[in-house]
Design a protein around this motif. Structure first.
Motif, PDB file in Angstrom:
ATOM      1  N   HIS A 166       0.933  -1.267   0.047  1.00 17.37           N
ATOM      2  CA  HIS A 166      -0.015   0.100  -0.028  1.00 17.37           C
ATOM      3  C   HIS A 166       0.872   1.401  -0.122  1.00 17.37           C
ATOM      4  CE1 HIS A 166      -3.030   2.546   2.172  1.00 17.37           C
ATOM      5  NE2 HIS A 166      -3.154   2.995   0.987  1.00 17.37           N
ATOM      6  N   THR A 168       0.874   5.725  -0.738  1.00 16.15           N
ATOM      7  CA  THR A 168      -0.225   6.639  -0.965  1.00 16.15           C
ATOM      8  C   THR A 168       0.596   8.054  -0.789  1.00 16.15           C
ATOM      9  OG1 THR A 168      -2.339   7.466  -0.301  1.00 16.15           O
ATOM     10  CG2 THR A 168      -1.090   6.672   1.435  1.00 16.15           C
ATOM     11  N   THR A 199      -3.207   4.926  -3.218  1.00 16.69           N
ATOM     12  CA  THR A 199      -4.586   5.615  -3.002  1.00 16.69           C
ATOM     13  C   THR A 199      -4.392   7.149  -3.053  1.00 16.69           C
ATOM     14  OG1 THR A 199      -4.034   5.298  -0.673  1.00 16.69           O
ATOM     15  CG2 THR A 199      -5.519   3.794  -1.686  1.00 16.69           C
ATOM     16  N   GLY A 272     -12.399   1.463  -6.599  1.00 19.95           N
ATOM     17  CA  GLY A 272     -11.935   3.044  -6.117  1.00 19.95           C
ATOM     18  C   GLY A 272     -13.110   3.937  -5.885  1.00 19.95           C
ATOM     19  N   LEU A 314     -10.037   1.035  -2.651  1.00 19.78           N
ATOM     20  CA  LEU A 314      -9.030   1.820  -2.525  1.00 19.78           C
ATOM     21  C   LEU A 314      -9.765   3.268  -2.466  1.00 19.78           C
ATOM     22  CD1 LEU A 314      -7.916  -0.349  -4.541  1.00 19.78           C
ATOM     23  CD2 LEU A 314      -6.156   1.408  -5.245  1.00 19.78           C
ATOM     24  N   HIS A 316      -9.189   7.320  -1.429  1.00 23.73           N
ATOM     25  CA  HIS A 316      -8.269   8.579  -1.134  1.00 23.73           C
ATOM     26  C   HIS A 316      -8.205   8.895   0.467  1.00 23.73           C
ATOM     27  CE1 HIS A 316      -5.145  11.452  -1.048  1.00 23.73           C
ATOM     28  NE2 HIS A 316      -5.697  12.251  -1.084  1.00 23.73           N
TER      29      HIS A 316
END
Ligand SMILES: [Fe+2]
Length: 413
Positions: A166, A168, A199, A272, A314, A316
């Protein structure tokens, strides 16, 4: 005792500013509106320091209550801020007392690297970044490889040990050298993950567009690299050009659509959510409906074969946690909050751009049957991180139940 009252009132004063900051940054208001409100809030917060200093002088010479009684402004200030401060302190104590690592997080280990030391030079560019880079305790040039193991009750036997990396909040601005991000890629690839999930908040400045191939194009995962965009990615216009560049570098966008992946004969359904900044997920069909109506390509035939595939989101922002509830995800990965970027020892973060404030600033949370992991992310538009290491996460899934409410095993390597 007088000082205690003023300290509580001060916490109330600053707490209101922090809550307003968090709420405004959780919205999709235009950037200039958020920047103006940020400055107004900073002035209001600063006003407390000035007011407090003035009161300290008064307290040094006269008894507290006689000052209060003689000053209507003080009476008003304390009447307003004291109860708010008491509320914030009470809420913070309650959350500290209540918080436990979810029993489904079976293990956690962290390995730290000082990239600036490895490279033997500063990674910061520009006056502001170089100034922050010298700040004592700043960890913006570090990397924490965070290995976590999650218990996922519905995990098919064939997916036992599935490795998800993961990543981001890269925030490519040019303030931190691209060699730092190459180290992030190296660290992620060294995990030899099955999937990489990214993400959002990938790129802030258009002059960093040429970095995309070198950074995102070099990520490697057996079953693909999937992404959503974040609020900072709106700075790159047109948005379609950014998505195209990312897809050209080998990433697959999953915003507002279901993507099925066949891994070792089992299906994983990914989707997402970029709300509230990009609308694609607003009317997403449930997987069952999408399977009936939209599965018209070969990939989805695998999904049809699986009655109820493992579902991963996923997102944000962790603020989409309630949106996620109606789709019954097994796992949700989010970023955006950066762990608050500055974590005060024992107290923790003060601000995080979420309508839940600092509740989901970083860490792993059980929400019903779903496990949500919120990463501290990699960077930020301001190069400062105190007690908040940039995170490159490797999550290994297991279907084997931990014995009872097994406590989290933590070790630093
Ligand atoms: Fe971010």
């Amino acid at each position: 005792m007088d000082f205690v009252w003023w300290a509580v009132a001060g916490i109330g004063h600053l707490g209101v500013c922090a809550v307003a900051f968090n709420q405004i940054h959780a919205t999709s208001y235009p950037r200039h509106v958020r920047k103006i409100s940020e400055r107004i809030l900073a002035l209001i917060a600063l006003a407390f320091a000035v007011y407090l200093g003035w009161q300290m002088i008064a307290l040094a010479t006269v008894r507290f209550w006689s000052v209060v009684n003689a000053n209507l402004a003080n009476q008003f200030y304390l009447t307003f801020c004291l109860p708010i401060g008491a509320y914030f302190i009470g809420r913070w104590c309650y959350r500290k007392w209540k918080h436990r690592s979810p029993a489904r997080v079976i293990s956690r280990s962290v390995q730290k690297q000082n990239i600036q030391k490895q490279l033997g030079r500063s990674v910061y560019h520009g006056t502001a970044a170089q100034f922050l880079g010298c700040w004592p305790g700043n960890q913006a040039h570090w990397i924490a490889s965070e290995r976590l193991s999650f218990h996922v009750p519905r995990l098919p036997q064939s997916l036992e040990g599935l490795k998800i990396c993961h990543l981001t909040d890269f925030h490519l601005t040019g303030q931190i050298d691209r060699s730092y991000f190459s180290k992030i890629v190296e660290t992620a690839n060294a995990f030899e993950p099955d999937l990489i999930l990214v993400t959002g908040d990938l790129i802030d400045e258009s002059h960093c567009m040429d970095w995309i191939e070198e950074i995102f194009g070099n990520l490697k995962a057996t079953h693909g690299i999937y992404y959503v965009l974040g609020n900072h990615d709106r700075r790159i216009q047109p948005e379609s050009m950014l998505r195209q560049r990312l897809e050209d570098s080998g990433m697959v966008g999953v915003s507002g659509k279901w993507q099925s992946i066949c891994v070792r004969g089992s299906t994983i359904a990914l989707t997402g959510n970029e709300l509230p900044w990009f609308p694609h997920a607003a009317n997403l069909k449930r997987l069952e409906e999408a399977m009936i109506q939209d599965f018209n390509n070969q990939d989805f035939e695998n999904a049809i074969a699986a009655e109820d595939p493992l579902k991963i989101l996923l997102s944000h922002s962790p603020d989409q946690v309630h949106w996620a509830a109606k789709y019954k995800f097994d796992l949700m990965f989010a970023g955006h909050t950066h762990g608050g970027q500055i974590q005060i020892p024992f107290i923790g973060p003060i601000v995080a751009p979420s309508r839940f404030g600092i509740r989901y600033a970083s860490g792993t949370f059980t929400i019903g049957q779903m496990l949500m992991h919120v990463s501290r992310g990699i960077s930020g538009d301001k190069c400062i991180r105190i007690n908040c290491l940039p995170e490159v996460g490797l999550i290994t899934l297991t279907g084997q139940s931990p014995s009872g409410s097994r406590p989290i095993k933590s070790k630093a390597e």
